[in-house]
Design a protein around this motif. Structure first.
Motif, short mmCIF file in Angstrom:
data_model
loop_
_atom_site.label_atom_id
_atom_site.label_comp_id
_atom_site.label_asym_id
_atom_site.label_seq_id
_atom_site.Cartn_x
_atom_site.Cartn_y
_atom_site.Cartn_z
N ARG A 50 31.10 -40.58 -47.57
CA ARG A 50 30.05 -39.96 -46.34
C ARG A 50 28.47 -40.17 -47.69
NH1 ARG A 50 31.46 -33.79 -44.80
NH2 ARG A 50 30.72 -32.99 -47.21
N LYS A 147 24.95 -35.99 -42.60
CA LYS A 147 24.23 -34.53 -43.69
C LYS A 147 23.19 -34.58 -44.28
CE LYS A 147 27.03 -32.09 -46.24
NZ LYS A 147 27.91 -30.58 -45.53
N GLU A 180 30.45 -26.80 -33.57
CA GLU A 180 31.28 -26.41 -35.25
C GLU A 180 30.09 -24.73 -35.57
OE1 GLU A 180 29.59 -29.90 -37.94
OE2 GLU A 180 28.36 -29.97 -36.98
N GLY A 181 30.76 -25.20 -36.58
CA GLY A 181 30.16 -23.73 -36.91
C GLY A 181 28.93 -24.36 -37.75
N ALA A 182 28.10 -22.94 -38.18
CA ALA A 182 26.48 -23.76 -38.86
C ALA A 182 26.36 -24.25 -40.18
CB ALA A 182 25.50 -22.48 -39.05
N SER A 183 27.99 -24.04 -41.19
CA SER A 183 28.23 -25.02 -41.68
C SER A 183 29.39 -25.03 -41.62
CB SER A 183 27.59 -24.30 -43.23
OG SER A 183 28.44 -22.67 -43.61
N SER A 184 30.21 -25.16 -40.95
CA SER A 184 31.60 -25.39 -40.98
C SER A 184 32.27 -26.35 -39.69
CB SER A 184 32.15 -24.27 -41.33
OG SER A 184 32.12 -23.22 -40.18
N ASN A 185 33.69 -26.84 -39.65
CA ASN A 185 34.33 -27.03 -38.60
C ASN A 185 34.90 -26.16 -38.24
OD1 ASN A 185 34.33 -30.29 -40.46
ND2 ASN A 185 33.52 -30.22 -38.23
N GLY A 207 33.71 -33.63 -41.09
CA GLY A 207 33.81 -32.42 -42.32
C GLY A 207 35.53 -32.83 -43.59
N ILE A 208 35.01 -33.20 -44.26
CA ILE A 208 35.95 -33.54 -45.87
C ILE A 208 36.81 -32.70 -45.62
CG2 ILE A 208 36.40 -34.12 -48.32
CD1 ILE A 208 34.24 -36.08 -46.40
N THR A 209 36.84 -31.59 -45.50
CA THR A 209 37.48 -30.21 -45.62
C THR A 209 38.53 -30.25 -44.12
OG1 THR A 209 36.19 -28.67 -46.31
CG2 THR A 209 38.39 -28.01 -45.60
N SER A 244 35.24 -26.38 -44.66
CA SER A 244 34.18 -26.28 -45.11
C SER A 244 34.78 -26.58 -46.38
CB SER A 244 33.03 -25.60 -45.11
OG SER A 244 33.45 -24.16 -46.02
N ALA A 245 34.02 -26.88 -47.08
CA ALA A 245 34.42 -27.70 -48.51
C ALA A 245 34.32 -26.20 -49.96
CB ALA A 245 32.98 -28.47 -48.76
N1 PMP Z 1 29.96 -28.43 -40.27
C1 PMP Z 1 28.35 -28.56 -40.13
C2 PMP Z 1 27.15 -28.78 -39.97
C3 PMP Z 1 28.70 -28.63 -42.12
O1 PMP Z 1 27.24 -28.18 -42.88
C4 PMP Z 1 29.99 -28.19 -42.79
C5 PMP Z 1 29.15 -28.06 -43.92
N2 PMP Z 1 28.53 -28.86 -44.94
C6 PMP Z 1 31.10 -28.47 -42.81
C7 PMP Z 1 30.75 -28.77 -41.16
C8 PMP Z 1 32.24 -29.05 -43.53
O2 PMP Z 1 31.96 -30.05 -44.19
P1 PMP Z 1 32.09 -30.53 -45.10
O3 PMP Z 1 34.48 -30.14 -44.98
O4 PMP Z 1 33.27 -31.72 -45.83
O5 PMP Z 1 32.40 -29.17 -46.43
#
Ligand code: PMP
Length: 287
Positions: A50, A147, A180-185, A207-209, A244-245
């Motif tokens: 990614r 990203k 999606e979430g601010a830092s997650s799916n 998202g990788i997770t 998320s990771a």
């Molecule tokens: N969506 C957003 C906007 C994110 O910032 C993240 C985490 N960086 C994710 C989804 C989840 O991605 P991942 O599973 O690769 O951490």
């Protein structure tokens, strides 16, 4: 703590980049966060794939060769003695006089890597209790598949969540569908146990997770529907969760003021969380 900055391992408190770094001036950079679990880096191949894509979309080169990047991630985690936690990498276009367009003559990219431990107790508590999320309009640009470190909309969304006593914000598009979430799916579980999540093509980070959960579902005959879902559908769902990771699969027990299911983590997400690391790529910190 130790950080890696442009070829050197330095004490965390002294780790600096230049005031004219384009990451600082323009958020002209990209990042990745990998989970470290039980002494392994989780899904590094996918994270670096990614990263390659993010760099390519912004017409940036790798700051070091991919093999060197792998070594730096491992070494930074090792030097910080992280067994459970995360390793963070950021690449910016580099240092140049402040001008919006790319520098005419090539400049070296900036590479920063940090790592830190996360107390295992946190994850246990969150898994048992779940989290609350709030909804907020998605005000981001169109290239959220890259990203980048341009995260101001997410900063504001997360702050809104924190102010409401929640842990995450779910953003929604102009038609009322969750992106999606601010830092997650974002995911929900249907009454029949099907997982539902927005397609990766548009409007979300791949998202990788998220991909790892898809793999797990495929291997265990759990149905997944990739389609957008609304806030109302999410509030009426049997279960909801984020991936998320750093959070793997985390139960969502409340959306705005509405409890999800019976207001406690559901059985589907609890199993996904408990078994998450079974199928993921695990690379030892030392080789
Ligand atoms: N969506 C957003 C906007 C994110 O910032 C993240 C985490 N960086 C994710 C989804 C989840 O991605 P991942 O599973 O690769 O951490």
């Amino acid at each position: 703590r130790i950080a890696y900055v442009n070829g050197r391992y330095v004490p965390h408190g002294e780790a600096c980049v230049h005031v004219e770094d384009r990451g600082f001036q323009f958020a002209d950079g990209v990042y990745e966060v990998c989970e470290i679990w039980d002494g392994y880096i989780v899904d590094m191949t996918r994270h670096l794939d990614r990263l390659a894509r993010s760099l390519n979309e912004l017409q940036m080169d790798w700051p070091v060769e991919r093999r060197a990047m792998e070594s730096i991630l491992r070494e930074t985690a090792r030097r910080n003695r992280v067994k459970k936690g995360l390793v963070y990498l950021q690449v910016t276009r580099g240092v140049a006089r402040r001008d919006f367009a790319f520098p005419k003559t090539p400049i070296p990219a900036t590479l920063v890597v940090t790592a830190r431990s996360v107390p295992p107790g946190n994850a246990v508590k969150i898994g048992e209790e779940g989290i609350a999320v709030v909804t907020t309009p998605d005000i981001r640009w169109e290239r959220v598949d890259i990203k980048t470190v341009a995260l101001l909309p997410q900063v504001l969304a997360k702050q809104k969540a924190v102010r409401a006593g929640a842990k995450e914000a779910w953003m929604y598009d102009k038609d009322g569908f969750i992106t999606e979430g601010a830092s997650s799916n974002a995911w929900i579980v249907n009454q029949d146990g099907t997982l539902v999540t927005r397609p990766a093509e548009r409007g979300i980070l791949r998202g990788i997770t998220r991909a790892a959960i898809m793999d797990f579902a495929a291997a265990h005959d759990i149905k997944v529907e990739e389609r957008p879902f609304t806030i109302d559908e999410a509030k009426a769902a049997r279960e909801a969760f984020i991936t998320s990771a750093t959070m793997t699969a985390t139960p969502v027990v409340k959306i705005d003021e509405t409890p999800i299911g019976n207001g406690a983590p559901g059985s589907v997400v609890s199993e996904l969380r408990a078994r998450f690391h079974e199928g993921v790529e695990k690379l030892p910190l030392s080789v």
